[in-house]
Design an enzyme around this catalytic site. Sequence first.
Site, PDB file in Angstrom:
ATOM      1  N   PRO A  10       0.797  -1.230   0.000  1.00  0.00           N
ATOM      2  CA  PRO A  10       0.000   0.000   0.000  1.00  0.00           C
ATOM      3  C   PRO A  10       0.830   1.280   0.000  1.00  0.00           C
ATOM      4  CG  PRO A  10      -0.178  -1.159   2.109  1.00  0.00           C
ATOM      5  CD  PRO A  10       0.497  -2.089   1.149  1.00  0.00           C
ATOM      6  N   ASN A  11       0.296   2.245  -0.716  1.00  0.00           N
ATOM      7  CA  ASN A  11       0.817   3.616  -0.770  1.00  0.00           C
ATOM      8  C   ASN A  11       2.120   3.780  -1.553  1.00  0.00           C
ATOM      9  OD1 ASN A  11      -1.324   4.759   0.813  1.00  0.00           O
ATOM     10  ND2 ASN A  11      -0.420   3.718   2.572  1.00  0.00           N
ATOM     11  N   ARG A  18       3.973  11.256  -1.557  1.00  0.00           N
ATOM     12  CA  ARG A  18       3.914  10.988  -0.111  1.00  0.00           C
ATOM     13  C   ARG A  18       5.247  11.323   0.563  1.00  0.00           C
ATOM     14  NH1 ARG A  18       4.658   4.511   1.245  1.00  0.00           N
ATOM     15  NH2 ARG A  18       3.973   5.236   3.283  1.00  0.00           N
ATOM     16  N   TYR A  23      10.592   9.455   1.672  1.00  0.00           N
ATOM     17  CA  TYR A  23      10.606   8.461   0.589  1.00  0.00           C
ATOM     18  C   TYR A  23      11.221   8.974  -0.718  1.00  0.00           C
ATOM     19  CZ  TYR A  23       7.567   6.002   3.830  1.00  0.00           C
ATOM     20  OH  TYR A  23       7.074   5.378   4.950  1.00  0.00           O
ATOM     21  N   ASN A  74       8.307  -5.138  -1.244  1.00  0.00           N
ATOM     22  CA  ASN A  74       8.181  -4.049  -0.282  1.00  0.00           C
ATOM     23  C   ASN A  74       6.713  -4.043   0.145  1.00  0.00           C
ATOM     24  OD1 ASN A  74       7.977  -1.785   1.231  1.00  0.00           O
ATOM     25  ND2 ASN A  74       8.979  -0.406  -0.240  1.00  0.00           N
ATOM     26  N   ALA A  77       3.258  -0.873   4.780  1.00  0.00           N
ATOM     27  CA  ALA A  77       2.835  -1.010   6.180  1.00  0.00           C
ATOM     28  C   ALA A  77       2.502  -2.454   6.563  1.00  0.00           C
ATOM     29  CB  ALA A  77       1.631  -0.104   6.433  1.00  0.00           C
ATOM     30  N   GLU A  98      13.520  -8.515   0.967  1.00  0.00           N
ATOM     31  CA  GLU A  98      12.682  -7.443   1.515  1.00  0.00           C
ATOM     32  C   GLU A  98      13.361  -6.100   1.240  1.00  0.00           C
ATOM     33  OE1 GLU A  98      12.808  -7.587   5.798  1.00  0.00           O
ATOM     34  OE2 GLU A  98      11.191  -6.114   6.043  1.00  0.00           O
ATOM     35  N   HIS A 100      12.955  -1.799   1.716  1.00  0.00           N
ATOM     36  CA  HIS A 100      12.281  -0.598   2.203  1.00  0.00           C
ATOM     37  C   HIS A 100      13.071   0.601   1.720  1.00  0.00           C
ATOM     38  CE1 HIS A 100       9.656  -2.994   4.599  1.00  0.00           C
ATOM     39  NE2 HIS A 100      10.706  -3.656   5.028  1.00  0.00           N
ATOM     40  N   ARG A 107      13.370   4.208  12.483  1.00  0.00           N
ATOM     41  CA  ARG A 107      12.148   5.024  12.581  1.00  0.00           C
ATOM     42  C   ARG A 107      11.335   4.613  13.824  1.00  0.00           C
ATOM     43  NH1 ARG A 107       9.259   5.139   6.967  1.00  0.00           N
ATOM     44  NH2 ARG A 107       8.056   6.760   8.034  1.00  0.00           N
TER      45      ARG A 107
HETATM   46  C1  DQA Z   1       8.199   1.364   3.673  1.00  0.00           C
HETATM   47  C2  DQA Z   1       8.295   1.558   5.186  1.00  0.00           C
HETATM   48  C3  DQA Z   1       6.999   1.198   5.852  1.00  0.00           C
HETATM   49  O1  DQA Z   1       7.101   1.359   7.257  1.00  0.00           O
HETATM   50  C4  DQA Z   1       5.886   2.100   5.342  1.00  0.00           C
HETATM   51  O2  DQA Z   1       4.658   1.729   5.925  1.00  0.00           O
HETATM   52  C5  DQA Z   1       5.810   2.108   3.872  1.00  0.00           C
HETATM   53  C6  DQA Z   1       7.043   2.143   3.093  1.00  0.00           C
HETATM   54  C7  DQA Z   1       9.474   1.833   2.938  1.00  0.00           C
HETATM   55  O3  DQA Z   1       9.605   1.505   1.771  1.00  0.00           O
HETATM   56  O4  DQA Z   1      10.311   2.533   3.533  1.00  0.00           O
HETATM   57  O5  DQA Z   1       4.723   2.179   3.284  1.00  0.00           O
HETATM   58  O6  DQA Z   1       8.029  -0.007   3.400  1.00  0.00           O
END
Ligand code: DQA
Length: 140
Positions: A10-11, A18, A23, A74, A77, A98, A100, A107
């Site tokens: 998501p997102n 965002r 990011y 990735n 959340a 994985e 990020h 964080r």
């Molecule tokens: C994320 C880090 C996560 O905590 C966050 O919820 C994201 C992006 C990152 O790519 O840094 O949506 O996965």
Amino acid sequence: MKTIRVINGPNLNMLGIREPDIYGKTDYKALCKMIEDHAKEIGVKVEIMQSNHEGDLVDWIQESYQRIDGIVINPGAYTHTSVAILDAAKAVGVPMIEVHISDVDSREDFRQISYIRAACKKTISGHGVNGYLEAMDELL
Ligand code: DQA
């Protein structure tokens, strides 16, 4: 030719909009182009997907069984909440990395829990969008 799947939670489609201080300014379309160009460079086929829905990520991991050589994931959340995504990853046994964009380990406390990590060969965190390309190299 090997096939790598890049699965985004998501997102991540909101990249560039965002929280750019966290990011970065690269948008999702540009990220996809970077991944596609890199796939050409290293000679792999790539499938890129993104969803805001947990079940889609589970479906895409399940579909990868005996079809996909490696997954860059990735989960956004869902990293910090989803046992279902972890179980899917364990079920298919496809090599997984994985990623990020931000450095989740430095964080908030809740971001320091990763369920998916237990099914991944490696975590790349805090290298910005380049982390995706590093993960592709790593999988090869
Ligand atoms: C994320 C880090 C996560 O905590 C966050 O919820 C994201 C992006 C990152 O790519 O840094 O949506 O996965």
